[in-house]
Design an enzyme around this catalytic site. Sequence first.
Site, PDB file in Angstrom:
ATOM      1  N   GLY A 271     -38.939  41.916 -18.083  1.00 61.11           N
ATOM      2  CA  GLY A 271     -40.062  41.000 -18.187  1.00 61.11           C
ATOM      3  C   GLY A 271     -41.102  41.442 -19.196  1.00 61.11           C
ATOM      4  N   VAL A 272     -42.232  40.714 -19.208  1.00 58.78           N
ATOM      5  CA  VAL A 272     -43.291  40.916 -20.185  1.00 58.78           C
ATOM      6  C   VAL A 272     -44.316  41.909 -19.658  1.00 58.78           C
ATOM      7  CG1 VAL A 272     -45.077  39.737 -21.517  1.00 58.78           C
ATOM      8  CG2 VAL A 272     -42.980  38.540 -20.932  1.00 58.78           C
ATOM      9  N   GLY A 273     -44.897  42.716 -20.555  1.00 60.92           N
ATOM     10  CA  GLY A 273     -46.048  43.529 -20.194  1.00 60.92           C
ATOM     11  C   GLY A 273     -45.799  45.016 -20.244  1.00 60.92           C
ATOM     12  N   SER A 274     -46.868  45.742 -19.957  1.00 56.22           N
ATOM     13  CA  SER A 274     -46.849  47.194 -20.103  1.00 56.22           C
ATOM     14  C   SER A 274     -45.910  47.874 -19.118  1.00 56.22           C
ATOM     15  CB  SER A 274     -48.268  47.737 -19.931  1.00 56.22           C
ATOM     16  OG  SER A 274     -49.121  47.255 -20.952  1.00 56.22           O
ATOM     17  N   VAL A 275     -45.874  47.404 -17.875  1.00 57.06           N
ATOM     18  CA  VAL A 275     -45.003  48.027 -16.883  1.00 57.06           C
ATOM     19  C   VAL A 275     -43.542  47.846 -17.279  1.00 57.06           C
ATOM     20  CG1 VAL A 275     -44.201  47.944 -14.501  1.00 57.06           C
ATOM     21  CG2 VAL A 275     -46.645  47.870 -14.983  1.00 57.06           C
ATOM     22  N   GLU A 296     -35.769  37.719 -22.499  1.00 57.86           N
ATOM     23  CA  GLU A 296     -36.602  36.720 -23.159  1.00 57.86           C
ATOM     24  C   GLU A 296     -37.508  37.353 -24.207  1.00 57.86           C
ATOM     25  OE1 GLU A 296     -38.581  34.781 -19.938  1.00 57.86           O
ATOM     26  OE2 GLU A 296     -39.812  36.507 -19.438  1.00 57.86           O
ATOM     27  N   ASN A 386     -50.903  34.402 -14.381  1.00 54.63           N
ATOM     28  CA  ASN A 386     -50.244  33.928 -15.600  1.00 54.63           C
ATOM     29  C   ASN A 386     -49.284  32.780 -15.311  1.00 54.63           C
ATOM     30  OD1 ASN A 386     -51.556  35.961 -17.106  1.00 54.63           O
ATOM     31  ND2 ASN A 386     -49.926  37.427 -16.660  1.00 54.63           N
ATOM     32  N   GLY A 390     -40.151  33.539 -16.900  1.00 56.42           N
ATOM     33  CA  GLY A 390     -38.696  33.472 -16.796  1.00 56.42           C
ATOM     34  C   GLY A 390     -38.117  34.296 -15.676  1.00 56.42           C
TER      35      GLY A 390
END
Length: 506
Positions: A271-275, A296, A386, A390
């Site tokens: 997925g998206v982001g820092s983690v 994605e 947010n 996906g």
Amino acid sequence: MIDIKDRVCEAVAGKIMSAEAAAEFVKDGDNVGTSGFTPSGYPKAVPLALAEKGKKTPFQINVWTGASVGPEMDTAMTQAGIVARRMPYQTNNDLRKAINNGSVKYTDLHLSHVAQMTRYGFMENRRCVDVAIVEACKIIDLGNGQVGLIPTTSMGNSSSYVQCAEKVIVEVNTSQPVELEGMHDSYVPLDPPNRKAIPVEKPEDVIGTPYIPCDLDRLVAVVPCDITDKVRPLGEIDEDAQKMGKNLVEFFKSEVAAGRLPANLLPLQSGVGSVANAVINGLVNSDFEDLTVYTEVIQDGMFDLIDAGKLRVCSGTALSPSPDCLKKFYDNVEKYKKYIILRPQEVANSPEVARRIGVIAMNTAIEVDIYGNVNSTHICGTKIMNGIGGSGDYARNGYLTVFFTTSLAKGGAISSVVPFCSHVDHTEHDVDVIVSERGVADLRGLSPKERALVIIDKVANPKYQPLLLDYFKRACEACGNSQTPHIMDDAFSFHDRFVKTGTMEK
């Protein structure tokens, strides 16, 4: 005006105009579909012109994107008050506030569904796209009244929006290198009753064209632009993130040893982001090699895997690296694009493909509950953060579905493990494994009460374990032999305390 004549074919030279002139093609009430997925490959000049137009003459439009986009869209247009409805995902603070105060209607959708729902005519006013505004680095002549749009740093829903829009506006962005050509795979599935299988059997399969075809008679404007993508820095990989990455790697090693995963794993989705990026970094420092990615968003960790010689192919729908990593990519486009395929999001996020190729789905949770339900979108059940993005596309259909969360948030005022999620995006039925900095909760094959004990033991923070065990014990006593014990007037007690006192602690 910026000179783009060396980037566009002669067939469209007469349609070059300013952003302000192009903005006049957008009318009040229009459904506007744009390129962009994360702050990458989204139009900039025309949205800014639309915002200025709206300040002088109020109007509103419905804005459909691929996912989140940059400030030239979500900040400028929200502040100008021209956004009536927004879908399907966002990460913008101004837009989030407008959604949560009710001034912008928000449709939060699984990202793989958006393009087909648009083509079906399911959306606003049961109309398709009135105007598509997409970014390209180049326009080529295909002959027979068609041109090919070479996308930039994302694909998102561009292919479908261009295919079904009444009018198409193309921003040719000179800050995006023409060397991006050849990295894209534009493919639009047929719709029922004519739909066929998406012919992706492995992440490296290319099934479409390196351009988006567009009819010349629907292309109404070509706008020069030199505004850059506003990609964001990623957070530092802190101690908790390092531990989560290590926990994941150890879990994968045990799965390989047990014969449940091959030595090079299966196609990875992150997925998206820092983690999420930090978790991928854990693989960079592991012994795993010949990895593949079907995801994605392509972030820094994916480029690190390429640099480490550990990645065979990386399929996604957008590049979303940090500013430093984006510069590294631009400086070495020919090197990196050999490993990268950018596809429309309905293909990148396709549940059919995820199931077929056995994706390992890895996404982030805001909170999880003791029975394995996951909330990835709402704070205390009411305010959107947010959106689902996906994650559901992959989670429901992956070979193995993993969610990550730190055990604490807000300096310890919030437990990321609660008795009952305040909002459920992914039910217990779709969650195989939960990872925190404390450990790995493998939930496969367990009953709800068995899951509760594992999650409390392996994922929850010691600070909140006694409260969680106390709730679980009392729920079991109150409900007898019930499958999923809950005390209805106490299930949201953690959230209630936080709202009233600022902490979930008693």
